[in-house]
Design a protein around this motif. Structure first.
Motif, PDB file in Angstrom:
ATOM      1  N   LEU A   1       0.798  -1.230   0.000  1.00 36.72           N
ATOM      2  CA  LEU A   1       0.000   0.000   0.000  1.00 36.72           C
ATOM      3  C   LEU A   1       0.828   1.277   0.000  1.00 36.72           C
ATOM      4  O   LEU A   1       0.274   2.378  -0.069  1.00 36.72           O
ATOM      5  CB  LEU A   1      -0.954   0.001   1.201  1.00 36.72           C
ATOM      6  N   GLY A   2       2.136   1.151   0.115  1.00 40.09           N
ATOM      7  CA  GLY A   2       2.989   2.328   0.006  1.00 40.09           C
ATOM      8  C   GLY A   2       3.112   3.134   1.286  1.00 40.09           C
ATOM      9  O   GLY A   2       2.806   2.665   2.387  1.00 40.09           O
ATOM     10  N   SER A   3       3.506   4.391   1.131  1.00 39.66           N
ATOM     11  CA  SER A   3       3.854   5.247   2.269  1.00 39.66           C
ATOM     12  C   SER A   3       2.661   5.643   3.129  1.00 39.66           C
ATOM     13  O   SER A   3       2.837   6.097   4.261  1.00 39.66           O
ATOM     14  CB  SER A   3       4.553   6.514   1.766  1.00 39.66           C
ATOM     15  N   VAL A   4       1.449   5.489   2.612  1.00 38.09           N
ATOM     16  CA  VAL A   4       0.275   5.882   3.387  1.00 38.09           C
ATOM     17  C   VAL A   4       0.203   5.124   4.709  1.00 38.09           C
ATOM     18  O   VAL A   4      -0.315   5.643   5.709  1.00 38.09           O
ATOM     19  CB  VAL A   4      -1.025   5.657   2.569  1.00 38.09           C
ATOM     20  N   THR A   5       0.749   3.921   4.745  1.00 37.10           N
ATOM     21  CA  THR A   5       0.668   3.115   5.969  1.00 37.10           C
ATOM     22  C   THR A   5       1.488   3.707   7.107  1.00 37.10           C
ATOM     23  O   THR A   5       1.256   3.391   8.273  1.00 37.10           O
ATOM     24  CB  THR A   5       1.141   1.670   5.709  1.00 37.10           C
ATOM     25  N   GLU A   6       2.460   4.571   6.767  1.00 31.79           N
ATOM     26  CA  GLU A   6       3.313   5.177   7.794  1.00 31.79           C
ATOM     27  C   GLU A   6       2.801   6.532   8.255  1.00 31.79           C
ATOM     28  O   GLU A   6       3.317   7.105   9.215  1.00 31.79           O
ATOM     29  CB  GLU A   6       4.742   5.323   7.263  1.00 31.79           C
ATOM     30  N   GLN A   7       1.800   7.060   7.592  1.00 32.80           N
ATOM     31  CA  GLN A   7       1.237   8.339   8.014  1.00 32.80           C
ATOM     32  C   GLN A   7       0.358   8.139   9.244  1.00 32.80           C
ATOM     33  O   GLN A   7      -0.216   7.065   9.455  1.00 32.80           O
ATOM     34  CB  GLN A   7       0.427   8.965   6.874  1.00 32.80           C
ATOM     35  N   THR A   8       0.258   9.174  10.047  1.00 29.62           N
ATOM     36  CA  THR A   8      -0.503   9.055  11.291  1.00 29.62           C
ATOM     37  C   THR A   8      -1.975   9.393  11.081  1.00 29.62           C
ATOM     38  O   THR A   8      -2.366   9.976  10.058  1.00 29.62           O
ATOM     39  CB  THR A   8       0.054   9.990  12.374  1.00 29.62           C
ATOM     40  N   VAL A   9      -2.754   9.028  12.074  1.00 28.11           N
ATOM     41  CA  VAL A   9      -4.182   9.348  12.070  1.00 28.11           C
ATOM     42  C   VAL A   9      -4.377  10.854  11.912  1.00 28.11           C
ATOM     43  O   VAL A   9      -5.221  11.314  11.132  1.00 28.11           O
ATOM     44  CB  VAL A   9      -4.840   8.850  13.375  1.00 28.11           C
ATOM     45  N   ALA A  10      -3.586  11.631  12.634  1.00 33.25           N
ATOM     46  CA  ALA A  10      -3.699  13.090  12.569  1.00 33.25           C
ATOM     47  C   ALA A  10      -3.316  13.617  11.190  1.00 33.25           C
ATOM     48  O   ALA A  10      -3.992  14.497  10.639  1.00 33.25           O
ATOM     49  CB  ALA A  10      -2.823  13.730  13.643  1.00 33.25           C
TER      50      ALA A  10
END
Length: 302
Positions: free
Chosen positions: A159-168
């Protein structure tokens, strides 16, 4: 997202059996089928036209039951026979109950469609389940928000870099949290769900701290056994305790996360717990809510 556009819906796990009800079946028949197979909804087949015309949902049936019977009826000793013999419950047809809760429009995709197109329906259009239709117009699979999320949890590395982004960072969890106190009646929780068009409410204690969750899953069991319908008038705490103490297959934990948690962790928590929402909490107080459709949205919003 290229990966999702290259995944064919036929690559996703198939449900063992798709149980449908007929448009001419009674509300009583539909209730028995949903309860027997432990499902929240089923596609409705119009046999005369030989096509599916919608879904009937357990929430529709439960709301119908509460509407046609008074609290006095439900609390009476003879409610079981009243329910089984009630004329409206037997004579009302499924076609008159379709999508009463406005939760389950029948929006199919064809075999060969991409997973991306399914996620768009589930996330952007708030559809809870997407039927997959073959060339003959038959339902060959049923993809739910939960089943798609479980598939994604097993393929997070794609799924790429989106998985490392936070909820905020993804602006998730900004949805208002609707809660009910532990001492309120269970039926009031279900009325809130019906009135607000939501599938669950958080349960909070006297200090506003999250202690549980009550959802439409719970009314499935209550509506499936007339003896349990009386428990709708218990307090929420006692209602949940009684059902759990009898080991009924019911899910009501409140799963939480923080605004600093990553998107990947949220997906994993939702998939592992099999719940339909995760609460964003701060010092145990719910400050936001991420539904399954919210959790899928970052994958199709760019």
């Amino acid at each position: 997202m290229d990966y999702l556009k290259n995944v064919n819906v036929e690559e996703l796990p198939k449900v063992d059996t798709i149980h449908h009800v007929l448009a001419t079946d009674s509300a009583s028949t539909a209730l028995k089928l949903l309860t027997k197979y432990n499902v929240l909804s089923a596609p409705v087949l119009d046999k005369e036209r030989n096509q599916y015309i919608g879904f009937v949902d357990m929430v529709d049936l439960a709301a119908f039951i509460v509407d046609i019977y008074t609290e006095t009826d439900i609390m009476g000793e003879n409610f079981l026979s009243l329910l089984e013999q009630g004329e409206r419950f037997i004579t009302t047809k499924v076609k008159d109950l379709i999508n009463l809760s406005s939760r389950n429009p029948f929006v199919p995709v064809r075999e060969g469609s991409s997973l991306y197109s399914v996620i768009e329906l589930l996330a952007k259009h708030k559809v809870h389940r997407v039927p997959v239709i073959d060339l003959q117009g038959r339902v060959s699979n049923l993809l739910t928000q939960s089943s798609v999320l479980s598939y994604l949890a097993a393929h997070l590395d794609k799924l790429g870099s989106v998985t490392e982004q936070t909820v905020a960072e993804l602006l998730l969890g900004h949805k208002d949290v609707i809660t009910i106190g532990v001492n309120a009646r269970a039926i009031d929780a279900f009325k809130i769900m019906t009135d607000r068009g939501i599938s669950a409410v958080g349960v909070v204690d006297e200090e506003g701290k999250l202690v549980g969750n009550i959802s439409v899953r719970d009314i499935r069991v209550v509506a499936g056994d007339a003896r349990l319908i009386q428990r709708l008038y218990l307090g929420v705490r006692e209602f949940i305790y009684k059902i759990n103490s009898e080991r009924i297959d019911i899910i009501n934990p409140a799963i939480g996360c923080s605004a600093k948690d990553t998107y990947g962790l949220v997906v994993q928590k939702l998939a592992a717990s099999r719940v339909h929402r995760i609460y964003v909490v701060e010092n145990h107080v719910p400050i936001g809510l991420i539904s399954l459709s919210d959790a899928l949205l970052p994958l199709v919003s760019h």
